[in-house]
Write an enzyme that holds these catalytic residues in place. Structure first.
Site, PDB file in Angstrom:
ATOM      1  CE  LYS A   1      -2.822   2.854   2.940  1.00 18.77           C
ATOM      2  NZ  LYS A   1      -3.762   2.992   4.060  1.00 18.77           N
TER       3      LYS A   1
ATOM      4  CB  THR B   1      -9.253   5.465  12.550  1.00 19.03           C
ATOM      5  OG1 THR B   1      -7.874   5.597  12.233  1.00 19.03           O
ATOM      6  CG2 THR B   1      -9.552   6.246  13.812  1.00 19.03           C
TER       7      THR B   1
END
Lengths: 260, 65
Positions: free
Chosen positions: A102, A212
């Site tokens: 990523k 998150t």
């Protein structure tokens, strides 16, 4: 589910789950493991950091993550230049088992928005070195197209700033990106709750990546399950084809046969 | 001799990278090593001897998004 043949395919690799999750910010490793389990994710992101050579007492992430079960997606979080991101990817490939990375190159500490100029530079080098590059980028169709042309295996536009929980701030751009590129579009960052994930999937995105939104919830394990359901529900609704929006009502019950 | 490991100055005896990593209690399979800014393949840990002034980066995977 009726569409069990509906797979997410990235660089020839098939995934059943369209939800990718991070491994950061959990209270402890057991909570992380249970949340990942509940999310149904097969791809999990990890960060690359220096080993603490002075204190070896701490447990390591890989003591808890079954690498046979999950595909690790190492990130370049915290990198602000193409050079640092490239170094990190090379280390990640050596530490891990695959070429998947990523790629993120940040431009600003407050917003964590990508520096797309550096991102494109890094993507070019990494693709040439045989990496399967999944770049975190702005919700900018032009940049996404350039990333595709460079050979990235997917594009991962942000829904909103990392960790903000603001949801999909520009669904129209996401739609244009979906029309612009042929590689999978994975919304990365910004998802705050289940409906945000469902919206991304209803737009036609191929997947959603979050950390998150799950790890920061009061009950991360319950939120992980909610995200699992939301991504599946959103995908099904997209495939099912929603009705057009209309300003006025259309009766659901027949007008004939009313009592008089 | 003096080497720099993860940004910290260290005084070490002559030994291979593998011996040094192992002496730190690190599982060589779980890390990646950069020697003077170049990736050191795992297969070279045993045959690469540390030299004075070497800069080592030893990294691993941690939680992240």
């Amino acid at each position: 589910m009726s569409n069990s043949s509906d797979k997410l395919i990235i660089a020839g690799r098939e995934f059943t789950s369209r939800l990718m999750v991070g491994t950061g910010k959990y209270a402890d490793f057991p909570q992380m493991v249970r949340a990942i389990e509940a999310s149904g994710a097969e791809v999990v992101t990890v960060a690359v950091r220096r080993v603490n050579i002075s204190d070896r007492s701490k447990e390591s992430l890989l003591d808890h993550l079954d690498t046979k079960k999950y595909t690790l997606l190492p990130n370049t979080a915290g990198c602000y230049t193409a050079e640092d991101a490239i170094r990190t990817c090379r280390l990640a490939r050596e530490a891990g088992l695959s070429d998947f990375v990523k790629l993120e190159v940040l431009g600003n500490e407050k917003t964590l928005f990508p520096d797309n100029e550096e991102l494109l530079k890094a993507a070019k080098v990494l693709v040439a070195e045989g990496f399967t590059v999944l770049p975190y980028t702005s919700d900018d169709p032009i940049v996404c197209k350039k990333l595709e042309e460079l050979g990235c295996a997917a594009v991962m536009p942000l829904g909103a700033p990392i960790g903000s929980g603001l949801g999909i701030r520009n669904p129209h751009n996401i739609r244009i990106i979906l029309e612009t590129v042929k590689v999978p579009v994975i919304v990365d960052a910004g998802v705050g709750t289940a409906s945000d994930a469902a919206i991304a999937m209803e737009l036609g995105c191929h997947g959603v990546l979050m950390n998150t939104g799950i790890a920061g919830a009061k009950d991360p394990i319950a939120m992980a399950e909610a995200m699992n359901l939301a991504v599946r529900a959103g995908r099904l609704a997209y495939l099912a084809g929603r009705i057009p929006k209309k300003l006025y009502a259309t009766a659901s019950s027949p007008g004939e046969g009313m009592i008089e | 001799m003096q080497i720099v490991v993860n940004g910290e100055e260290r005084t070490v005896a002559a030994m291979s990278v593998l011996a040094y990593i192992t002496s730190l209690g690190i599982d060589p399979q779980r890390v990646a090593v950069e020697l003077n800014l170049d990736i050191l393949p795992k297969s070279d840990y045993a045959t690469t001897e540390l030299k004075d002034g070497d800069r080592l980066e030893i990294v691993h995977f941690v939680g992240g998004g």
